[in-house]
Enzyme design. Structure first.
Site, PDB file in Angstrom:
ATOM      1  N   GLY A 129      -8.020  -7.768  -0.046  1.00 44.88           N
ATOM      2  CA  GLY A 129      -8.242  -8.668   1.076  1.00 44.88           C
ATOM      3  C   GLY A 129      -7.658 -10.050   0.837  1.00 44.88           C
TER       4      GLY A 129
ATOM      5  N   ARG B  33       0.818  -1.217   0.000  1.00 46.45           N
ATOM      6  CA  ARG B  33       0.000   0.000   0.000  1.00 46.45           C
ATOM      7  C   ARG B  33       0.854   1.271   0.000  1.00 46.45           C
ATOM      8  NH1 ARG B  33      -4.999  -1.917   3.918  1.00 46.45           N
ATOM      9  NH2 ARG B  33      -6.347  -2.548   2.202  1.00 46.45           N
TER      10      ARG B  33
ATOM     11  N   LYS C   1     -18.622 -16.166   3.843  1.00 45.63           N
ATOM     12  CA  LYS C   1     -20.067 -16.050   4.071  1.00 45.63           C
ATOM     13  C   LYS C   1     -20.861 -15.493   2.900  1.00 45.63           C
ATOM     14  CE  LYS C   1     -19.894 -15.459   9.019  1.00 45.63           C
ATOM     15  NZ  LYS C   1     -19.906 -14.476  10.082  1.00 45.63           N
TER      16      LYS C   1
ATOM     17  N   GLY D   4     -12.522  -4.210   1.457  1.00 44.49           N
ATOM     18  CA  GLY D   4     -13.866  -3.741   1.783  1.00 44.49           C
ATOM     19  C   GLY D   4     -14.383  -2.746   0.758  1.00 44.49           C
TER      20      GLY D   4
HETATM   21  P1  AMP Z   1     -14.061 -13.473   3.491  1.00 43.20           P
HETATM   22  O1  AMP Z   1     -13.402 -12.646   4.532  1.00 43.20           O
HETATM   23  O2  AMP Z   1     -15.531 -13.580   3.631  1.00 43.20           O
HETATM   24  O3  AMP Z   1     -13.609 -13.117   2.078  1.00 43.20           O
HETATM   25  O4  AMP Z   1     -13.573 -14.938   3.734  1.00 43.20           O
HETATM   26  C1  AMP Z   1     -12.238 -15.329   3.658  1.00 43.20           C
HETATM   27  C2  AMP Z   1     -12.046 -16.501   4.536  1.00 43.20           C
HETATM   28  O5  AMP Z   1     -12.923 -17.534   4.130  1.00 43.20           O
HETATM   29  C3  AMP Z   1     -10.661 -17.078   4.487  1.00 43.20           C
HETATM   30  O6  AMP Z   1     -10.027 -16.828   5.712  1.00 43.20           O
HETATM   31  C4  AMP Z   1     -10.890 -18.556   4.250  1.00 43.20           C
HETATM   32  O7  AMP Z   1     -10.119 -19.361   5.107  1.00 43.20           O
HETATM   33  C5  AMP Z   1     -12.353 -18.725   4.570  1.00 43.20           C
HETATM   34  N1  AMP Z   1     -12.945 -19.890   3.888  1.00 43.20           N
HETATM   35  C6  AMP Z   1     -12.865 -20.187   2.581  1.00 43.20           C
HETATM   36  N2  AMP Z   1     -13.472 -21.366   2.334  1.00 43.20           N
HETATM   37  C7  AMP Z   1     -13.940 -21.823   3.503  1.00 43.20           C
HETATM   38  C8  AMP Z   1     -14.636 -22.998   3.895  1.00 43.20           C
HETATM   39  N3  AMP Z   1     -14.964 -23.935   3.007  1.00 43.20           N
HETATM   40  N4  AMP Z   1     -14.956 -23.132   5.179  1.00 43.20           N
HETATM   41  C9  AMP Z   1     -14.617 -22.187   6.078  1.00 43.20           C
HETATM   42  N5  AMP Z   1     -13.958 -21.060   5.770  1.00 43.20           N
HETATM   43  C10 AMP Z   1     -13.615 -20.885   4.505  1.00 43.20           C
END
Ligand code: AMP
Length: 397
Positions: free
Chosen positions: A354, A37, A201, A377
């Site tokens: 991210g 950054r 999620k 974000g």
């Molecule tokens: P996000 O912050 O929503 O983009 O999510 C990223 C995170 O999702 C990472 O730290 C991954 O380890 C997690 N992730 C990806 N696939 C899975 C999964 N199948 N089960 C649980 N966590 C996951």
């Protein structure tokens, strides 16, 4: 398409220019562990220095929540920036961010000099867009340049509040570049346009899925969020990440995709284990046959093939969120295989910030992507189709 004024539209010679940078860099044991950054801010800073501006830089780092936490001081940033610019960066240390020593440092500046303020989040007002703090920052400057794309989705004192107390408010090069890449991708993409969404999620990406279904030719879903879609289709997901309250939403997205003629792809197989751990045995099962006592932690090999096939002819690829728990070596393969395939493709490849950016770096593929966003974000909120407050505050052309 970028209809905001930039630093190319103004004359900064001899002027005091407050530049909101995104120096929110990760720190490990008092050292900057990734200076991407800071490096990304250099084109804007070099241009302003060359044009004879008197630069007052500000940024937040981490979440000190209004406390002057020494481990979140910007002092190491001043040092690194000074090395990168090859010139002195005066660190105007003040736990109140502004104050007499800061005013004195600013008054002492000559054309082309650079002063860096302390972490703006040392002030509790920052995240509340407090008027007093906004005015105090504005009092230091004649011109405000916002180049902090990573904070453009936040209406804070140093991104939005300050803009209403300064006459000239323009964008830096990084902000423009980020918006140009993301904006062109969604508004005027070279087609086929395929988006890949992953991460943990569904709930954090509902608006993004909805919005992208209006824009893309195909949408690929992976990561933890895929299992809610799998269950919505009637599959058994065992102990996988699941958001029951989004089952209806997922069904609606399948319907919407059909209506729009968009291919909505979900995994066909998955790597499962009994625990969320790298140290337990894992194996591959069909996506709708996950045993009750196991959880899906990565996409499986058939899914990798299917997704690479779906990406093969794409001319624009937008990727946000890993395909599995890439931080653990046993579940990194899906994300890595997809990243490798994208890196070799003759397409515009845009990586949301991210975790996807971290994954691409982890695999050493960052130079092979067209654009890696510096703002996780912010890029996600941009992809929800909403105007970013930091962007809205800039002067129109
Ligand atoms: P996000 O912050 O929503 O983009 O999510 C990223 C995170 O999702 C990472 O730290 C991954 O380890 C997690 N992730 C990806 N696939 C899975 C999964 N199948 N089960 C649980 N966590 C996951």
């Amino acid at each position: 398409m970028f209809n905001k004024k930039t630093i190319d539209d103004i004359n900064v010679k001899g002027k005091r220019v407050l530049v909101r940078c995104d120096f929110n860099v990760p720190m490990k044991e008092g050292k900057i562990s990734d200076d991407t950054r800071i490096v990304a801010s250099l084109p804007t800073l070099k241009k302003l220095i060359a044009d004879g501006g008197r630069l007052i830089l500000c940024s937040h780092m981490g979440k000190p929540k209004g406390e002057p936490l020494p481990e979140l001081s910007l002092a190491p940033v001043a040092k690194r920036l000074s090395e990168l610019l090859g010139k002195e960066v005066v660190f105007a240390k003040n736990d109140n961010v502004v104050g007499d020593n800061v005013t004195a440092a600013v008054n002492n500046m000559k054309d082309g000099d650079v002063v860096l303020l302390e972490n703006t989040r040392y002030r509790a007002e920052e995240t509340k867009n407090g008027e007093n703090f906004s005015k105090e920052l504005a009092d230091l400057a004649d011109i405000f340049v916002n180049d902090a794309f990573g904070s453009a989705h936040r209406a804070h004192s140093s991104t939005v509040g300050v803009a209403s107390f300064v006459d000239t408010v323009v964008s830096g090069y990084l902000m423009k570049k980020e918006i140009d890449f993301l904006g062109n991708a969604v508004e005027d993409p070279k087609r086929p346009f395929v988006a890949v969404l992953g991460g943990s999620k569904v709930s954090s990406k509902i608006s993004v899925i909805d919005y992208l279904l209006e824009k893309v030719d195909a949408l690929i879903i992976g990561g933890g969020m895929a299992y809610t879609f799998v269950k919505a289709r009637g599959g058994k997901v065992g102990k996988s990440l699941l958001e029951d309250e989004y089952l209806d939403y997922s069904k609606k997205m399948f319907d919407k995709a059909k209506e729009k003629g968009v291919k909505l792809l979900i995994p066909v197989d998955t790597v499962v284990a009994k625990e969320f751990s790298n140290d337990v045995p894992n194996h591959v099962v069909k996506i709708d046959e996950i045993p009750d006592d196991e959880m899906g932690l990565d996409i499986g090999p058939e899914t990798v093939k299917l997704y690479i096939e779906a990406l093969k002819d794409a001319k624009t690829i937008l990727w946000n969120g890993p395909m599995g728990v890439f931080e653990m070596s046993n579940y990194a393969k899906g994300t890595q295989e997809l990243a490798k395939a994208m890196a070799d493709m003759d397409a515009i490849t845009i990586i949301g910030g991210g975790d996807s950016a971290a994954a691409v770096k982890q695999f050493g593929l960052e130079d092979k992507m067209t654009h890696i966003s510096t703002g996780g974000g912010a890029s996600l909120e941009f992809l929800e189709g909403t105007e970013l407050p930091g962007l809205a505050a800039l002067d129109n052309k």
